[in-house]
Design a protein around this motif. Structure first.
Motif, PDB file in Angstrom:
ATOM      1  N   PRO A 181       2.970  -8.696   0.618  1.00 47.13           N
ATOM      2  CA  PRO A 181       3.013  -7.116   1.007  1.00 47.13           C
ATOM      3  C   PRO A 181       4.211  -6.324   0.458  1.00 47.13           C
ATOM      4  CG  PRO A 181       2.417  -8.380   2.796  1.00 47.13           C
ATOM      5  CD  PRO A 181       3.189  -9.553   1.916  1.00 47.13           C
ATOM      6  N   PHE A 207       4.777  -2.002  -1.386  1.00 43.79           N
ATOM      7  CA  PHE A 207       4.292  -0.683  -1.659  1.00 43.79           C
ATOM      8  C   PHE A 207       3.452  -0.735  -3.122  1.00 43.79           C
ATOM      9  CE2 PHE A 207       4.577   3.622  -3.662  1.00 43.79           C
ATOM     10  CZ  PHE A 207       4.040   4.414  -2.497  1.00 43.79           C
ATOM     11  N   SER A 216      -2.420  -1.873   6.046  1.00 42.32           N
ATOM     12  CA  SER A 216      -1.321  -1.983   7.037  1.00 42.32           C
ATOM     13  C   SER A 216      -1.811  -2.477   8.185  1.00 42.32           C
ATOM     14  CB  SER A 216      -0.784  -0.273   6.905  1.00 42.32           C
ATOM     15  OG  SER A 216      -0.455   0.036   5.490  1.00 42.32           O
ATOM     16  N   GLY A 270      -0.348  -4.644   4.261  1.00 43.63           N
ATOM     17  CA  GLY A 270      -0.356  -3.377   3.394  1.00 43.63           C
ATOM     18  C   GLY A 270       1.059  -3.010   3.128  1.00 43.63           C
ATOM     19  N   VAL A 271       1.507  -1.917   3.365  1.00 41.14           N
ATOM     20  CA  VAL A 271       3.275  -1.601   3.314  1.00 41.14           C
ATOM     21  C   VAL A 271       3.816  -2.169   4.339  1.00 41.14           C
ATOM     22  CG1 VAL A 271       4.730   0.428   3.442  1.00 41.14           C
ATOM     23  CG2 VAL A 271       2.371   0.857   2.393  1.00 41.14           C
ATOM     24  N   PRO A 272       4.733  -2.926   4.028  1.00 40.89           N
ATOM     25  CA  PRO A 272       5.576  -3.756   5.166  1.00 40.89           C
ATOM     26  C   PRO A 272       6.425  -2.903   6.146  1.00 40.89           C
ATOM     27  CG  PRO A 272       6.670  -3.726   2.820  1.00 40.89           C
ATOM     28  CD  PRO A 272       5.378  -2.958   2.580  1.00 40.89           C
ATOM     29  N   VAL A 315       0.295  -2.969  -3.252  1.00 36.28           N
ATOM     30  CA  VAL A 315      -0.934  -2.099  -2.509  1.00 36.28           C
ATOM     31  C   VAL A 315      -1.311  -1.162  -3.278  1.00 36.28           C
ATOM     32  CG1 VAL A 315      -1.619  -0.499  -1.010  1.00 36.28           C
ATOM     33  CG2 VAL A 315       0.002  -2.520  -0.245  1.00 36.28           C
ATOM     34  N   SER A 347       1.023   7.944   2.514  1.00 41.95           N
ATOM     35  CA  SER A 347      -0.405   8.154   2.178  1.00 41.95           C
ATOM     36  C   SER A 347      -0.747   8.942   0.793  1.00 41.95           C
ATOM     37  CB  SER A 347      -1.021   8.733   3.510  1.00 41.95           C
ATOM     38  OG  SER A 347      -0.898   7.934   4.601  1.00 41.95           O
ATOM     39  N   GLU A 362      -5.644   1.939   2.391  1.00 40.55           N
ATOM     40  CA  GLU A 362      -4.217   1.643   2.633  1.00 40.55           C
ATOM     41  C   GLU A 362      -3.932   1.495   4.156  1.00 40.55           C
ATOM     42  OE1 GLU A 362      -0.262   2.511   4.090  1.00 40.55           O
ATOM     43  OE2 GLU A 362      -1.919   4.037   4.008  1.00 40.55           O
ATOM     44  N   ASN A 401       8.486   0.711   7.195  1.00 38.58           N
ATOM     45  CA  ASN A 401       7.930   1.860   6.410  1.00 38.58           C
ATOM     46  C   ASN A 401       6.864   2.556   7.359  1.00 38.58           C
ATOM     47  OD1 ASN A 401       9.302   1.773   3.909  1.00 38.58           O
ATOM     48  ND2 ASN A 401       8.162  -0.275   3.877  1.00 38.58           N
ATOM     49  N   LEU A 421       0.179   0.975  10.000  1.00 39.88           N
ATOM     50  CA  LEU A 421       1.189   0.400  10.375  1.00 39.88           C
ATOM     51  C   LEU A 421       1.552   0.850  12.048  1.00 39.88           C
ATOM     52  CD1 LEU A 421       2.700  -2.450  10.073  1.00 39.88           C
ATOM     53  CD2 LEU A 421       4.414  -0.781   9.265  1.00 39.88           C
ATOM     54  N   ALA A 462       4.001   3.599   7.791  1.00 37.36           N
ATOM     55  CA  ALA A 462       2.635   3.835   7.315  1.00 37.36           C
ATOM     56  C   ALA A 462       1.779   4.083   8.520  1.00 37.36           C
ATOM     57  CB  ALA A 462       2.059   2.810   6.550  1.00 37.36           C
TER      58      ALA A 462
END
Length: 307
Positions: free
Chosen positions: A135, A137, A214, A219-221, A140, A77, A210, A224, A229, A226
């Motif tokens: 998607p 990092f 996610s 977003g961040v796959p 995004v 973040s 973000e 990860n 997520l 996040a």
């Protein structure tokens, strides 16, 4: 008025913890944020039955430690918000300075682009752009930066219009200074306080954006850690394993609240108009004490001193 001058200690504490966790995540996290143990899945927090000290906030459906993922999620973040705001702020500030100082057709063209950017539904456009580009990092950050620059451009342009009418700018023009020199030496230093306030207030928005991307899967796959997520992973277990979504959600709420409080405090201290209002309010409150004191003296003695 005293509350406006006091430091937001809650915001400082939360943001300090966020930065500390992001920097020292490798040492603070008790477990790996991505390594799962299927035999330890859906373990509740330590204070509940079946909870263990090895996983203080429990585990998710893959047996990954929730606390470790929250700690590493703070790094994601923070990086996304800092890089995205750095890119969008640089681009938006440059365009705002050029638009406000040059005026004419340049100003009209850049402001129409800004109006178009501000009118776009940011979340919908971000979802489409990230989904098309796959998607990641990097994508995004690029998408968020491309969607945020109009907010900086509009505000910086307004500040530039007011500053360029000042006498010191007119004297620099008479002295034969170039537009680049005037913008870099006279106008930009005076818009830095506004730029700091805008950037601080945008941090919370970027974190939410973000997290939203996610949560929607663009977003961040995974895997990860996040925060958005993590919330999405636990939405199917709210009745049985509520801790999977609750704790990352609380982390996001506290972070956004702290950033907004800090942004409000910076605005109160860096905005010259608000500083003038505070000074006038204090000046108006001070004389009120003397008439009140005189009224008490008159009531007690029955006499009023001659001036």
């Amino acid at each position: 008025m005293r509350g406006r001058r006091d430091l937001p200690w809650f915001a400082l504490a939360v943001l300090g913890a966020l930065v500390f966790d992001a920097v020292f995540a490798d040492f603070l996290a008790p477990q790996s944020p991505t390594a799962g143990d299927i035999t330890a899945k859906l373990i509740p927090p330590v204070w509940m039955e079946r909870g263990t000290g090895e996983h203080p906030l429990g585990t998710d459906r893959f047996g990954r430690d929730v606390l470790s993922r929250i700690i590493y999620g703070s790094r994601i973040s923070l990086l996304v918000s800092l890089i995205a705001i750095g890119v969008s702020g640089t681009l938006g500030t440059a365009l705002g300075l050029i638009s406000g100082y040059r005026g004419g057709l340049t100003d009209a063209f850049l402001m129409r682009l800004t109006d178009i950017g501000l009118s776009l539904p940011i979340i919908l456009i971000a979802v489409v752009m990230v989904a098309v580009s796959e998607p990641s990092f990097r994508n995004v950050i690029l998408v968020i930066a491309l969607l945020l620059w109009p907010r900086f451009t509009r505000q910086i342009r307004g500040e530039t219009l007011a500053i360029k009418e000042q006498d010191f700018v007119a004297l620099a023009v008479v002295a034969g200074r170039s537009s680049t020199w005037i913008i870099s030496r006279h106008i930009f230093p005076n818009v830095v306080p506004t730029l700091l306030v805008i950037s601080t207030l945008q941090v919370g928005y970027v974190i939410l954006l973000e997290g939203t991307l996610s949560f929607l899967g663009v977003g961040v796959p995974p895997p990860n850690p996040a925060w958005g997520l993590m919330i999405a992973d636990g939405r199917g277990f709210l009745a049985t394993a509520w801790w999977i979504s609750l704790f990352p959600g609380l982390a996001m709420v506290l972070t956004v609240l702290a950033v907004n409080l800090m942004g409000d405090w910076l605005r109160d201290h860096l905005d010259p108009n608000l500083r003038q209002l505070c000074s006038r309010a204090v000046a108006l409150e001070a004389p009120l004490a003397e008439p009140a004191g005189r009224a008490v003296g008159v009531a007690a003695t029955g006499f009023e001193e001659s001036p």
